[in-house]
Scaffold this motif. Sequence first.
Motif, mmCIF file in Angstrom:
data_model
loop_
_atom_site.group_PDB
_atom_site.id
_atom_site.type_symbol
_atom_site.label_atom_id
_atom_site.label_comp_id
_atom_site.label_asym_id
_atom_site.label_seq_id
_atom_site.Cartn_x
_atom_site.Cartn_y
_atom_site.Cartn_z
ATOM 1 N N LEU A 90 88.009 55.582 -31.766
ATOM 2 C CA LEU A 90 87.288 56.165 -30.631
ATOM 3 C C LEU A 90 85.910 55.545 -30.511
ATOM 4 O O LEU A 90 85.351 55.047 -31.482
ATOM 5 C CB LEU A 90 87.111 57.674 -30.823
ATOM 6 C CG LEU A 90 88.350 58.544 -30.881
ATOM 7 C CD1 LEU A 90 87.943 59.986 -31.139
ATOM 8 C CD2 LEU A 90 89.133 58.448 -29.595
ATOM 9 N N PRO A 116 82.635 57.148 -29.749
ATOM 10 C CA PRO A 116 81.961 58.420 -29.489
ATOM 11 C C PRO A 116 80.690 58.232 -28.669
ATOM 12 O O PRO A 116 80.048 57.182 -28.721
ATOM 13 C CB PRO A 116 81.643 58.958 -30.880
ATOM 14 C CG PRO A 116 81.613 57.765 -31.755
ATOM 15 C CD PRO A 116 82.574 56.777 -31.159
ATOM 16 N N THR A 141 83.559 71.973 -33.400
ATOM 17 C CA THR A 141 84.729 71.244 -32.923
ATOM 18 C C THR A 141 85.862 71.500 -33.906
ATOM 19 O O THR A 141 85.787 72.418 -34.718
ATOM 20 C CB THR A 141 84.421 69.740 -32.745
ATOM 21 O OG1 THR A 141 85.504 69.116 -32.068
ATOM 22 C CG2 THR A 141 84.125 69.041 -34.052
ATOM 23 N N THR A 142 86.892 70.693 -33.850
ATOM 24 C CA THR A 142 88.038 70.865 -34.740
ATOM 25 C C THR A 142 88.060 69.770 -35.806
ATOM 26 O O THR A 142 87.483 68.695 -35.616
ATOM 27 C CB THR A 142 89.355 70.804 -33.951
ATOM 28 O OG1 THR A 142 89.478 69.506 -33.359
ATOM 29 C CG2 THR A 142 89.397 71.877 -32.866
ATOM 30 N N GLN A 143 88.765 70.063 -36.891
ATOM 31 C CA GLN A 143 88.915 69.071 -37.943
ATOM 32 C C GLN A 143 89.654 67.850 -37.423
ATOM 33 O O GLN A 143 89.321 66.727 -37.784
ATOM 34 C CB GLN A 143 89.662 69.694 -39.141
ATOM 35 C CG GLN A 143 89.853 68.750 -40.316
ATOM 36 C CD GLN A 143 91.096 67.885 -40.179
ATOM 37 O OE1 GLN A 143 92.101 68.304 -39.612
ATOM 38 N NE2 GLN A 143 91.022 66.672 -40.691
ATOM 39 N N SER A 144 90.612 68.054 -36.533
ATOM 40 C CA SER A 144 91.352 66.905 -36.002
ATOM 41 C C SER A 144 90.444 66.012 -35.155
ATOM 42 O O SER A 144 90.607 64.789 -35.142
ATOM 43 C CB SER A 144 92.585 67.350 -35.210
ATOM 44 O OG SER A 144 92.216 68.161 -34.117
ATOM 45 N N ALA A 145 89.468 66.598 -34.469
ATOM 46 C CA ALA A 145 88.517 65.792 -33.697
ATOM 47 C C ALA A 145 87.655 64.951 -34.643
ATOM 48 O O ALA A 145 87.368 63.783 -34.361
ATOM 49 C CB ALA A 145 87.640 66.682 -32.830
ATOM 50 N N GLN A 178 85.856 67.311 -43.826
ATOM 51 C CA GLN A 178 86.022 67.187 -42.373
ATOM 52 C C GLN A 178 86.012 68.566 -41.723
ATOM 53 O O GLN A 178 85.422 68.753 -40.657
ATOM 54 C CB GLN A 178 87.322 66.462 -42.028
ATOM 55 C CG GLN A 178 87.300 64.987 -42.277
ATOM 56 C CD GLN A 178 88.593 64.316 -41.849
ATOM 57 O OE1 GLN A 178 89.616 64.952 -41.615
ATOM 58 N NE2 GLN A 178 88.547 62.983 -41.749
ATOM 59 N N THR A 208 77.625 62.906 -29.260
ATOM 60 C CA THR A 208 78.489 63.242 -30.393
ATOM 61 C C THR A 208 77.898 62.725 -31.696
ATOM 62 O O THR A 208 77.893 63.426 -32.710
ATOM 63 C CB THR A 208 79.911 62.680 -30.184
ATOM 64 O OG1 THR A 208 80.473 63.294 -29.024
ATOM 65 C CG2 THR A 208 80.804 62.935 -31.384
ATOM 66 N N ARG A 249 89.712 62.063 -35.869
ATOM 67 C CA ARG A 249 89.807 61.004 -34.860
ATOM 68 C C ARG A 249 88.521 60.177 -34.824
ATOM 69 O O ARG A 249 88.576 58.953 -34.702
ATOM 70 C CB ARG A 249 90.110 61.598 -33.480
ATOM 71 C CG ARG A 249 91.552 62.038 -33.321
ATOM 72 C CD ARG A 249 91.901 62.368 -31.884
ATOM 73 N NE ARG A 249 91.077 63.421 -31.305
ATOM 74 C CZ ARG A 249 91.332 64.723 -31.409
ATOM 75 N NH1 ARG A 249 92.394 65.146 -32.079
ATOM 76 N NH2 ARG A 249 90.535 65.610 -30.839
ATOM 77 N N LEU A 250 87.371 60.832 -34.952
ATOM 78 C CA LEU A 250 86.098 60.107 -35.010
ATOM 79 C C LEU A 250 86.086 59.148 -36.190
ATOM 80 O O LEU A 250 85.663 57.997 -36.074
ATOM 81 C CB LEU A 250 84.925 61.073 -35.165
ATOM 82 C CG LEU A 250 84.406 61.780 -33.950
ATOM 83 C CD1 LEU A 250 83.364 62.809 -34.360
ATOM 84 C CD2 LEU A 250 83.827 60.792 -32.971
ATOM 85 N N ALA A 274 83.419 69.885 -38.951
ATOM 86 C CA ALA A 274 83.908 70.398 -37.668
ATOM 87 C C ALA A 274 83.265 71.739 -37.326
ATOM 88 O O ALA A 274 82.838 71.955 -36.179
ATOM 89 C CB ALA A 274 85.428 70.530 -37.706
#
Length: 92
Positions: free
Chosen positions: A67, A69, A54-58, A45, A73, A61-62, A49
């Motif tokens: 979510l 997307p 982007t971030t690993q947390s994003a 992940q 995205t 979440r995907l 990212a």
Amino acid sequence: MSTLDELHDRWSRNADYREAYEQLEPGFDLAHALIEARRWAGITQAELAVRMRTTQSAVARLESGQLSPSTRTLEKVAQATGTRLRIQFDTA
């Protein structure tokens, strides 16, 4: 201890659970496809990212399936994983 599949099988006997699960199923399918694209690319992940800027947390979440997307995205995921985005409609 029960496995997730065993719990799902047991809970699926309940009509309310089945209905709620069926409503969430498209999100689960998309999350599964995102995870498989990342695994196919052989990256974490965190690596995805970085490639997506982007971030690993994003990314987490995907991959959670909670979510919806944007197409943009999804295109970033495809580019970052070396895959091709294909969207299709199936009959119900």
